[in-house]
Design an enzyme around this catalytic site. Structure first.
Site, PDB file in Angstrom:
ATOM      1  N   HIS A  52      28.084   8.059 -33.965  1.00 37.33           N
ATOM      2  CA  HIS A  52      28.616   6.708 -33.835  1.00 37.33           C
ATOM      3  C   HIS A  52      29.766   6.470 -34.805  1.00 37.33           C
ATOM      4  CE1 HIS A  52      24.769   6.374 -36.284  1.00 37.33           C
ATOM      5  NE2 HIS A  52      25.674   6.042 -37.187  1.00 37.33           N
ATOM      6  N   GLU A 103      28.651   1.305 -34.014  1.00 37.75           N
ATOM      7  CA  GLU A 103      27.779   0.590 -34.952  1.00 37.75           C
ATOM      8  C   GLU A 103      28.610  -0.523 -35.590  1.00 37.75           C
ATOM      9  OE1 GLU A 103      25.367   1.109 -39.182  1.00 37.75           O
ATOM     10  OE2 GLU A 103      25.804   2.899 -37.982  1.00 37.75           O
ATOM     11  N   HIS A 121      42.929   3.489 -32.652  1.00 34.24           N
ATOM     12  CA  HIS A 121      42.203   2.804 -31.589  1.00 34.24           C
ATOM     13  C   HIS A 121      40.967   3.614 -31.203  1.00 34.24           C
ATOM     14  CE1 HIS A 121      45.066   5.453 -29.268  1.00 34.24           C
ATOM     15  NE2 HIS A 121      43.935   5.804 -28.718  1.00 34.24           N
ATOM     16  N   GLU A 169      42.122   1.701 -26.152  1.00 36.61           N
ATOM     17  CA  GLU A 169      42.896   2.278 -25.060  1.00 36.61           C
ATOM     18  C   GLU A 169      41.963   2.471 -23.869  1.00 36.61           C
ATOM     19  OE1 GLU A 169      45.797   6.101 -23.986  1.00 36.61           O
ATOM     20  OE2 GLU A 169      44.573   6.119 -25.815  1.00 36.61           O
TER      21      GLU A 169
END
Length: 314
Positions: A52, A103, A121, A169
């Protein structure tokens, strides 16, 4: 023993000790090389995957709502830690046992953050970027780049922004998409140095590099499976002539699983990299982790796989 016999004995003892010391010194580099090789092998033998991305948000409930309604993400789990004045929410497109997740961290009383220049991004893959963009608009989301082909290419993309200011994106792909959370884009100051670190130290595979001379940047994509269509990957961006970026206080780290956090710690140190946190259990949670930073200062946390799976059972 007479004085004469002592004088005869001591030189022989000294010579033997000197010989043994010299032999030990000659063997030491070989032993260190063998240990380093064994540690380096662990980076490839270990069953690692990206777990994560951890980042801070100013309004947790609003962010969860936007992610669910606009992006179609699922709230997988959440926790509140009043003693330390923060809350977490985990969102993804599938169970954390085999999918990447976000998270989100909300620190009590903090409603805004500086994204900085380094974080670029996150990317979401979809079969229809035009439909996803419309769904985001209908849900009250913010499209910052309308869908269309990339300049000089054929891939259709769009960009959206979440309530805290993180860019997403949106990438159009055909066929089955096993992991829609496609990329974490970070800007780096020395691409070759970063590729060496991410492959040699973190154990990732370099999937591809792409130069764009017209806009003066180079991209490198790295993942553990070696297939960016089937996993979350790092997209490292080098802007020609730019060697540093501000980090802000919003983006925190990426977590990576490891079968043995202690062997991973040895492997990282054998590669000449210092640890921020030595391997060991987290107080109160028991999950074993270690942490380090990459050459540009981005934080990486390795998490014991068995402990992580136990967390998910709670």
């Amino acid at each position: 023993m007479s004085a004469l016999s002592q004088s005869a004995f001591l030189p022989r003892t000294f010579q033997r000790a000197t010989h043994l010391a010299a032999r030990a010194r000659s063997l030491a580099p070989a032993s260190r090389r063998m240990a380093a090789t064994a540690s380096a092998d662990w980076a490839q033998e270990d069953k690692r995957r990206l777990l994560h991305a951890v980042y801070r948000v100013g309004d947790l409930n609003k962010t969860i709502e936007v992610y669910q309604k606009a992006f179609g993400l699922k709230l997988l789990r959440s926790r509140d830690v009043p003693d330390e004045k923060y809350s977490n929410a985990f969102l993804g497109y599938g169970p954390e046992e085999d999918h990447f997740a976000f998270e989100l961290t909300y620190n009590y009383g903090k409603d805004s953050y500086d994204i900085g220049e380094g974080f670029g991004h996150f990317a979401i893959a979809t079969n229809d970027v035009y439909k996803l963009s419309e769904d985001i608009k209908k849900a009250g989301g913010n499209i910052t780049r309308e869908p269309g082909p990339v300049k000089g290419g054929t891939t259709h993309i769009a960009f959206a922004k979440d309530p805290t200011g993180y860019q997403f994106e949106l990438i159009q792909r055909e066929g089955k998409i096993p992991e829609p959370l496609a990329q974490i884009m970070l800007r780096v100051g020395d691409l070759d140095r970063s590729i060496d670190f991410y492959t040699r130290v973190l154990g990732l595979k370099l999937i591809r590099k792409r130069d764009n001379p017209e806009y003066k940047y180079t991209l490198a994509f790295l993942g553990y499976k070696g297939d960016e269509s089937a996993e979350t990957v790092f997209e490292l961006t080098y802007n020609w002539g730019r060697d540093s970026y501000t980090k802000g206080d919003a983006y925190a780290q990426v977590a990576i699983s490891t079968e043995d956090v202690y062997k991973t710690g040895d492997q990282i140190k054998a590669a000449g990299v210092s640890l921020l946190k030595e391997p060991g259990p987290l107080p109160g949670l028991g999950t074993k982790i270690l942490s380090l930073t990459d050459p540009d200062g981005y934080k990486i946390v390795f998490v014991d796989t068995a402990d992580f799976l136990k967390e998910l059972e709670k």
